[in-house]
Scaffold this motif. Sequence first.
Motif, PDB file in Angstrom:
ATOM      1  N   LEU A 139       0.830  -1.206   0.000  1.00  0.00           N
ATOM      2  CA  LEU A 139       0.000   0.000   0.000  1.00  0.00           C
ATOM      3  C   LEU A 139       0.863   1.255   0.000  1.00  0.00           C
ATOM      4  O   LEU A 139       0.503   2.271  -0.612  1.00  0.00           O
ATOM      5  CB  LEU A 139      -0.926  -0.004   1.219  1.00  0.00           C
ATOM      6  CG  LEU A 139      -2.052  -1.039   1.209  1.00  0.00           C
ATOM      7  CD1 LEU A 139      -2.797  -1.028   2.534  1.00  0.00           C
ATOM      8  CD2 LEU A 139      -3.022  -0.783   0.064  1.00  0.00           C
ATOM      9  N   ALA A 140       2.014   1.190   0.693  1.00  0.00           N
ATOM     10  CA  ALA A 140       2.885   2.367   0.762  1.00  0.00           C
ATOM     11  C   ALA A 140       3.438   2.741  -0.606  1.00  0.00           C
ATOM     12  O   ALA A 140       3.683   3.922  -0.882  1.00  0.00           O
ATOM     13  CB  ALA A 140       4.023   2.106   1.742  1.00  0.00           C
ATOM     14  N   THR A 141       3.632   1.766  -1.483  1.00  0.00           N
ATOM     15  CA  THR A 141       4.161   2.071  -2.819  1.00  0.00           C
ATOM     16  C   THR A 141       3.169   2.862  -3.658  1.00  0.00           C
ATOM     17  O   THR A 141       3.554   3.527  -4.622  1.00  0.00           O
ATOM     18  CB  THR A 141       4.539   0.787  -3.574  1.00  0.00           C
ATOM     19  OG1 THR A 141       3.357   0.013  -3.830  1.00  0.00           O
ATOM     20  CG2 THR A 141       5.528  -0.055  -2.777  1.00  0.00           C
ATOM     21  N   ALA A 142       1.886   2.773  -3.329  1.00  0.00           N
ATOM     22  CA  ALA A 142       0.850   3.463  -4.114  1.00  0.00           C
ATOM     23  C   ALA A 142       0.467   4.809  -3.532  1.00  0.00           C
ATOM     24  O   ALA A 142      -0.278   5.564  -4.164  1.00  0.00           O
ATOM     25  CB  ALA A 142      -0.396   2.586  -4.220  1.00  0.00           C
ATOM     26  N   SER A 143       0.937   5.102  -2.336  1.00  0.00           N
ATOM     27  CA  SER A 143       0.565   6.366  -1.677  1.00  0.00           C
ATOM     28  C   SER A 143       0.983   7.563  -2.552  1.00  0.00           C
ATOM     29  O   SER A 143       2.062   7.555  -3.164  1.00  0.00           O
ATOM     30  CB  SER A 143       1.256   6.444  -0.316  1.00  0.00           C
ATOM     31  OG  SER A 143       0.927   7.636   0.348  1.00  0.00           O
ATOM     32  N   PRO A 144       0.137   8.610  -2.661  1.00  0.00           N
ATOM     33  CA  PRO A 144      -1.116   8.820  -1.927  1.00  0.00           C
ATOM     34  C   PRO A 144      -2.365   8.333  -2.659  1.00  0.00           C
ATOM     35  O   PRO A 144      -3.481   8.683  -2.274  1.00  0.00           O
ATOM     36  CB  PRO A 144      -1.146  10.335  -1.770  1.00  0.00           C
ATOM     37  CG  PRO A 144      -0.514  10.824  -3.048  1.00  0.00           C
ATOM     38  CD  PRO A 144       0.545   9.811  -3.399  1.00  0.00           C
ATOM     39  N   ARG A 145      -2.198   7.555  -3.734  1.00  0.00           N
ATOM     40  CA  ARG A 145      -3.365   7.080  -4.466  1.00  0.00           C
ATOM     41  C   ARG A 145      -4.168   6.113  -3.590  1.00  0.00           C
ATOM     42  O   ARG A 145      -3.592   5.227  -2.954  1.00  0.00           O
ATOM     43  CB  ARG A 145      -2.956   6.367  -5.759  1.00  0.00           C
ATOM     44  CG  ARG A 145      -2.327   7.262  -6.805  1.00  0.00           C
ATOM     45  CD  ARG A 145      -2.026   6.488  -8.075  1.00  0.00           C
ATOM     46  NE  ARG A 145      -0.994   5.473  -7.871  1.00  0.00           N
ATOM     47  CZ  ARG A 145      -1.216   4.172  -7.915  1.00  0.00           C
ATOM     48  NH1 ARG A 145      -2.443   3.711  -8.152  1.00  0.00           N
ATOM     49  NH2 ARG A 145      -0.232   3.309  -7.732  1.00  0.00           N
ATOM     50  N   PRO A 146      -5.485   6.231  -3.561  1.00  0.00           N
ATOM     51  CA  PRO A 146      -6.301   5.304  -2.764  1.00  0.00           C
ATOM     52  C   PRO A 146      -6.424   3.950  -3.471  1.00  0.00           C
ATOM     53  O   PRO A 146      -6.939   3.857  -4.576  1.00  0.00           O
ATOM     54  CB  PRO A 146      -7.655   6.015  -2.671  1.00  0.00           C
ATOM     55  CG  PRO A 146      -7.714   6.862  -3.912  1.00  0.00           C
ATOM     56  CD  PRO A 146      -6.304   7.286  -4.192  1.00  0.00           C
ATOM     57  N   VAL A 147      -5.919   2.919  -2.857  1.00  0.00           N
ATOM     58  CA  VAL A 147      -6.011   1.565  -3.406  1.00  0.00           C
ATOM     59  C   VAL A 147      -6.319   0.606  -2.257  1.00  0.00           C
ATOM     60  O   VAL A 147      -6.166   0.946  -1.079  1.00  0.00           O
ATOM     61  CB  VAL A 147      -4.703   1.129  -4.104  1.00  0.00           C
ATOM     62  CG1 VAL A 147      -4.429   1.960  -5.344  1.00  0.00           C
ATOM     63  CG2 VAL A 147      -3.532   1.202  -3.135  1.00  0.00           C
ATOM     64  N   CYS A 148      -6.715  -0.592  -2.616  1.00  0.00           N
ATOM     65  CA  CYS A 148      -6.936  -1.629  -1.610  1.00  0.00           C
ATOM     66  C   CYS A 148      -6.313  -2.932  -2.112  1.00  0.00           C
ATOM     67  O   CYS A 148      -6.139  -3.127  -3.324  1.00  0.00           O
ATOM     68  CB  CYS A 148      -8.417  -1.822  -1.297  1.00  0.00           C
ATOM     69  SG  CYS A 148      -9.441  -2.179  -2.728  1.00  0.00           S
ATOM     70  N   VAL A 149      -5.953  -3.806  -1.179  1.00  0.00           N
ATOM     71  CA  VAL A 149      -5.367  -5.096  -1.527  1.00  0.00           C
ATOM     72  C   VAL A 149      -6.483  -6.062  -1.890  1.00  0.00           C
ATOM     73  O   VAL A 149      -7.392  -6.311  -1.094  1.00  0.00           O
ATOM     74  CB  VAL A 149      -4.527  -5.653  -0.358  1.00  0.00           C
ATOM     75  CG1 VAL A 149      -4.036  -7.059  -0.674  1.00  0.00           C
ATOM     76  CG2 VAL A 149      -3.350  -4.735  -0.074  1.00  0.00           C
ATOM     77  N   THR A 150      -6.413  -6.611  -3.100  1.00  0.00           N
ATOM     78  CA  THR A 150      -7.442  -7.559  -3.547  1.00  0.00           C
ATOM     79  C   THR A 150      -6.885  -8.947  -3.811  1.00  0.00           C
ATOM     80  O   THR A 150      -7.623  -9.855  -4.198  1.00  0.00           O
ATOM     81  CB  THR A 150      -8.114  -7.034  -4.830  1.00  0.00           C
ATOM     82  OG1 THR A 150      -7.108  -6.810  -5.832  1.00  0.00           O
ATOM     83  CG2 THR A 150      -8.862  -5.745  -4.555  1.00  0.00           C
ATOM     84  N   GLY A 151      -5.594  -9.134  -3.598  1.00  0.00           N
ATOM     85  CA  GLY A 151      -5.008 -10.463  -3.797  1.00  0.00           C
ATOM     86  C   GLY A 151      -3.584 -10.509  -3.288  1.00  0.00           C
ATOM     87  O   GLY A 151      -2.892  -9.488  -3.234  1.00  0.00           O
TER      88      GLY A 151
END
Length: 216
Positions: free
Chosen positions: A147-159
């Motif tokens: 998740l930190a690699t995508a910050s600040p984009r809002p993402v969620c873990v799906t797999g």
Amino acid sequence: MSHPCAVASYDAEGVGAAIDWCCEHMEDGDTLTVWTSLESNLQNCSELEQLVSRHSNVEHVTGRGGGFIRGNGPVLMAWPDMADIGKLVHYGGHRIRALCVIAWNEDEIGPWVTAVRPSILGDGSAWEELTPELGMLLLEAARQAALATASPRPVCVTGMDSDFVKYAEMDAPCWLEAEPMAEPGRVRVGAHQHNREIFSAVVTLTAPPAHPSRTA
């Protein structure tokens, strides 16, 4: 695994306990299967060699020959690695009544012990600090690192496709590295102790669905 499992130390106490444990899980008409990687490996342990040679309901199979189990009953695997265990269970799981593994290198089968939590036979000192909570901590650490690699984009873990390569130590620092992969939305996370990788995971990140706008 739905059948009972055990892990034994490679010493006189552990080998003797492994044989007794397998015999206790035999039923009428069962065959006790002894697995070694090579035919010649059986000569490394006189107890196992005598077990195979002296009993008609004990069969020796080797990994080189495929390791296929021909009779129902308990299986005693001597000195396998993770791939050996996975292959045997995949192809012969429906015949295995109970599975006991004699360890020669605890690092090789640490992930299996962590996941299965088998009965400990003989010297169990190698597994004293092995806890299921530690595995969950690594999974959570991988989630947060991805998740930190995508910050600040809002993402969620799906797999998450994870691999416990070595068992983790409680009293040593653990370093995590997260790197986005060429495929969009995929991040590889690796955990290292003592300059070696003990855990890796490929995490899939997905943007949350957009909420429909409301009109008055």
